[in-house]
Design an enzyme around this catalytic site. Structure first.
Site, PDB file in Angstrom:
ATOM      1  N   ASP A   1       3.379  -3.059  -5.974  1.00 57.09           N
ATOM      2  CA  ASP A   1       2.783  -2.210  -4.940  1.00 57.09           C
ATOM      3  C   ASP A   1       3.868  -1.832  -3.939  1.00 57.09           C
ATOM      4  O   ASP A   1       4.676  -2.682  -3.525  1.00 57.09           O
ATOM      5  CB  ASP A   1       1.644  -2.943  -4.229  1.00 57.09           C
ATOM      6  CG  ASP A   1       0.912  -2.027  -3.256  1.00 57.09           C
ATOM      7  OD1 ASP A   1       0.095  -1.224  -3.732  1.00 57.09           O
ATOM      8  OD2 ASP A   1       1.192  -2.121  -2.044  1.00 57.09           O
ATOM      9  N   LEU A   2       3.939  -0.551  -3.569  1.00 54.59           N
ATOM     10  CA  LEU A   2       4.967  -0.074  -2.638  1.00 54.59           C
ATOM     11  C   LEU A   2       4.557  -0.393  -1.205  1.00 54.59           C
ATOM     12  O   LEU A   2       3.402  -0.170  -0.802  1.00 54.59           O
ATOM     13  CB  LEU A   2       5.172   1.431  -2.805  1.00 54.59           C
ATOM     14  CG  LEU A   2       5.672   1.900  -4.180  1.00 54.59           C
ATOM     15  CD1 LEU A   2       5.869   3.412  -4.176  1.00 54.59           C
ATOM     16  CD2 LEU A   2       6.970   1.203  -4.554  1.00 54.59           C
TER      17      LEU A   2
ATOM     18  N   ASP B   1      -0.088   3.971  -5.071  1.00 53.72           N
ATOM     19  CA  ASP B   1       1.288   3.492  -5.146  1.00 53.72           C
ATOM     20  C   ASP B   1       1.371   2.168  -5.879  1.00 53.72           C
ATOM     21  O   ASP B   1       2.264   1.358  -5.639  1.00 53.72           O
ATOM     22  CB  ASP B   1       1.878   3.354  -3.735  1.00 53.72           C
ATOM     23  CG  ASP B   1       1.049   2.401  -2.864  1.00 53.72           C
ATOM     24  OD1 ASP B   1      -0.022   1.978  -3.330  1.00 53.72           O
ATOM     25  OD2 ASP B   1       1.478   2.113  -1.729  1.00 53.72           O
TER      26      ASP B   1
END
Length: 805
Positions: free
Chosen positions: A668-669, A711
């Protein structure tokens, strides 16, 4: 080994055992030292042997001591000399392992020869005269060589007299010279001292060397003869290939007929010269078919009387061709008579019974048997047993009864031999297309397709009705498929019935190039490899101008225009644009080998169906795109969540079968929302695309990367080595840093990673994804806590370490 050969060997061994036991029973020695000295010398000189040409046998000078023993020693002493010398001769420096039965036969044969020679001299009042020794050497020569020739003839199915003459008769002078030397040794021994005779031993070595040089020259001549014979046979096989170029089913037929004919020829006791002629005739008996038109040879049904008359000339033509070759063996007479019949009803001359050469009688029977047991254009092959039954039913009518009887006893064995032989046939380039060469001196005929109109009005009506029917069938089938390949295959098959072509290519427009989507026919590989820029080449011009081309030059297609290694033999092309709802979809191009092969009527038909083909292709391409978009993320071109779960289930099933491990990684960004808020969604999309490309580029071929949404990405890592897996996860953590190096926007993004391992952390897809997601959020919370406790903002993104628990 045949039963006759086994019985013969048993008879020789039995006779040898009787002779040896008789000699042992009457053993005595007048001068034991002389006997032992002669025995030692005999054993030594037995190694002085030469190989006999034509058979697996040797000849030694030890027979001189047999003659000396016959003159001066007892039967027991002479028998000991002969048997000991034979054992040494067989075993010493043998080229091949000596089989016990062969050793036993050789010793037994020597024992019989010694006994016969000793018995011959025993009935004579005088023993030591030159004439008596010469006669004794002749008896020994015959008794020593005839039994060996007999076993060779029986095991190799040859005639006894011919085998004895070819293999041993030429050694007769050697025995005559040996008798003279034996008399000289006896003379010295009687008049001086038997030890003085040992001084004459160098004469034995001289005789041995002389014969070895003589046999060496014979071997060279034999090798040269074999090379000439090999060249002769290859020439015959090359002539047989000339037949194969005319008749597709001939080569294997010739190979089988040769095997059958050679086996039956040996059974019928043909001479070597006759066998050579039969082998050549078996390969070349159909060479006269070169004079028969090909449409007659390949006709699938019955011949007319005129066609059969033309076929009947091939034995005569074949014999005339082979007479020009000048074979040293009788080949032409066999070929000329191989269609004659035993009752005189054959052709070309109606020969009857014994008038037909034996080779031709054999060839006729085996040729007919193989023809019945092979597929022909006009019928299927019969089982071999049924074919043999038909041949047997014609015994005394079409075939020699003796040949049929021999064939009946061995046809299954000969069939196995034929099947075991390798084909060994070079491939003829009959289908090769030569693109070079301008035209012959007389020029080329020009085909004007537009002038070929139907002769009668009824033909025109029938052609029009057929065109309407075929167009209707094509249109109906085009609407029944949404597969691009299936749609174009239907077009290719149906279109050929409307417009004859040698090759078809359907090019689809992709960006600024035409890519081949469907290719079939001539130069398949060439057209399949083309990438034609719009506006270039024949099809590229059609796509750019949206206009058709009639009888264009296929060599203008971009891709092989300037490459001398790539060329096409096709000489005319018919191309039409495929116009969809949104412009040009592609180009449909037909090719022909002839120049100006397409007519305006062909163009009319192609234009009539082009709109329907275009619509079908456009719908099929949209369906393909919809299928791809259903399982592919449109932004990153990675698999989406719809395809992730089936793939994960399949991998878990495989791991259960193989008892292996699977690591599910959720990424996950961090800070991605700020990118969208500060720089806009277009810039955010660019960041996602680059992150997806970097993830895919840093994974192994068998790993799997998917975008879950937003994301968040998921990576499936395969393997049991957790050290390597941990290293791969740590590498994934660093990809944001490497991807954003020097990019102010990327430098604001980091990535949190969580991992779960099957089967330790979960047994199904939901459990593994949930556990990996929980660990990822735990790492994300740890990052936030760490940033809160930090006094100053960090200029580099903080990357959490995900530990596999």
């Amino acid at each position: 080994m045949r039963l006759q050969a086994k019985l013969y060997i048993g008879l020789i061994v039995g006779g040898g055992a009787w002779a040896i036991s008789r000699a042992i029973a009457g053993w005595y020695s007048d001068d034991l030292p002389r006997f032992l000295c002669n025995l030692a010398v005999c054993v030594l000189v037995s190694g002085l042997k030469v190989n006999l040409p034509g058979i697996k046998g040797t000849m030694s000078v030890n027979f001189l001591f047999i003659l000396i023993g016959v003159s001066q020693m007892s039967l027991g002493e002479t028998m000991a000399l002969g048997c000991a010398g034979t054992l040494v001769q067989c075993i010493w420096k043998a080229k091949n392992p000596v089989r016990p039965i062969r050793l036993l036969f050789s010793v037994s044969n020597m024992a019989i020869a010694v006994t016969s020679c000793y018995g011959f001299c025993g009935i004579l009042p005088i023993k030591n005269t030159p004439s008596i020794l010469l006669a004794a050497s002749l008896v020994f020569f015959f008794m020593n060589t005839a039994p060996v020739a007999g076993v060779v003839a029986l095991t190799e199915n040859k005639r006894l007299a011919q085998t004895w003459r070819d293999c041993y008769f030429w050694t007769f002078p050697f025995y005559v010279v040996g008798a003279s030397i034996a008399w000289l040794l006896c003379f010295v021994s009687q008049n001086f001292n038997w030890l003085g005779s040992l001084l004459l031993m160098p004469i034995l070595f001289f005789v041995y060397r002389s014969y070895r040089v003589y046999l060496g020259r014979l071997e060279d001549e034999k090798r040269h003869a074999e090379e000439v014979a090999g060249l002769h046979l290859r020439t015959i096989e090359a002539l047989a290939l000339a037949i194969e170029a005319k008749d597709q089913a001939t080569h294997e037929h010739l190979r089988r007929v040769r095997t059958y004919a050679e086996g039956i020829g040996k059974d019928m006791c043909l001479s070597d010269l006759e066998l050579d002629g039969l082998r050549a005739a078996a390969l070349l008996h159909d060479i006269g078919k070169l004079a028969v038109p090909e449409h007659i040879l390949s006709k699938p049904g019955k011949m007319t009387a005129e066609e059969f008359e033309k076929m009947k000339i091939h034995p005569i033509v074949g014999a005339e061709i082979l007479e020009c070759v000048g074979f040293p063996c009788p080949v032409a007479p066999i070929v000329e008579a191989h269609h004659e019949k035993w009752d005189g009803s054959g052709y070309p001359f109606g020969l009857k019974g014994e008038e037909i050469p034996m080779g031709a009688r054999i060839l006729t029977a085996v040729d007919s048997l193989d023809a019945l047991a092979s597929d022909r254009q006009y019928r299927r092959a019969l089982p071999l047993d049924q074919a043999m039954a038909q041949i047997e039913s014609l015994s005394g009518k079409s075939f020699d009864p003796r040949v049929v009887e021999a064939l009946k006893g061995r046809y299954r064995e000969l069939e196995r031999m034929a099947q075991a032989q390798p084909l060994g046939k070079p491939r003829l380039s009959k289908g090769l297309k030569i693109g070079r060469g301008l035209a012959p001196a007389a020029g080329l005929e020009v085909s004007h397709a537009d002038k070929s109109q139907p002769r009668y009005f009824l033909d025109s009506i029938a052609a029009a009705r057929q065109e309407v029917r075929l167009l209707f069938e094509l249109t109906r089938e085009l609407g029944s498929s949404l597969s691009v390949v299936e749609t174009l295959s239907v077009v290719g098959v149906r279109l050929k019935r409307l417009i004859p072509y040698d090759a078809i290519a359907v090019y689809i427009l992709r960006d600024d190039f035409l890519a081949p989507e469907y290719v079939n026919g001539e130069d398949f590989r060439l057209f399949s490899a083309l990438q034609i820029p719009i506006g270039q080449g024949l099809s590229g011009w059609v796509a750019e101008k949206a206009k058709p081309i009639l009888n264009g030059n296929p060599s203008a297609e971009c891709g092989y225009l300037k490459d001398p290694q790539k060329f096409s033999v096709l000489r005319s092309a018919l191309a039409v644009p495929l116009q969809g709802l949104n412009g040009t979809v592609g180009v449909l191009t037909l090719y022909r080998l002839d120049k100006d092969a397409f007519s305006r009527d062909n163009l009319r038909i192609l234009l009539a169906i082009s709109s329907k083909v275009s619509l079908s292709i456009e719908n099929a391409l949209k369906f393909r795109q919809a299928e791809d978009s259903a399982t592919t993320d449109y932004l990153t071109n990675l698999p989406n969540s719809r395809s992730l779960f089936p793939r994960l289930e399949n991998e878990l099933a495989r791991c259960r079968r193989e008892n292996s491990m699977l690591t599910v990684v959720v990424c996950d960004l961090n800070g991605f929302k700020q990118i969208n808020d500060c720089y806009g969604h277009l810039e955010g999309n660019r960041v996602l695309r680059q992150i997806g490309e970097t993830l895919r580029g840093n994974c192994r071929e068998y790993d799997y990367v998917a975008r879950m949404g937003g994301d968040e990405f998921v990576v499936l890592l395969l393997g049991n080595d957790q050290g390597i897996i941990a290293e791969r996860i740590d590498q994934l953590r660093r990809i944001v840093l490497h991807a954003g190096s020097g990019d102010k926007i990327h430098d604001q993004v980091s990535m949190s990673v969580g991992a779960a391992v099957f089967p330790r952390d979960g047994s199904d897809a939901d459990e593994l994804l949930a556990e990996a997601d929980r660990r990822m959020y735990k790492a994300k919370q740890a990052r936030k806590a760490k940033r809160t406790s930090m006094v100053a903002a960090q200029s580099q993104p903080v990357l959490e370490t995900a530990t596999i628990q």
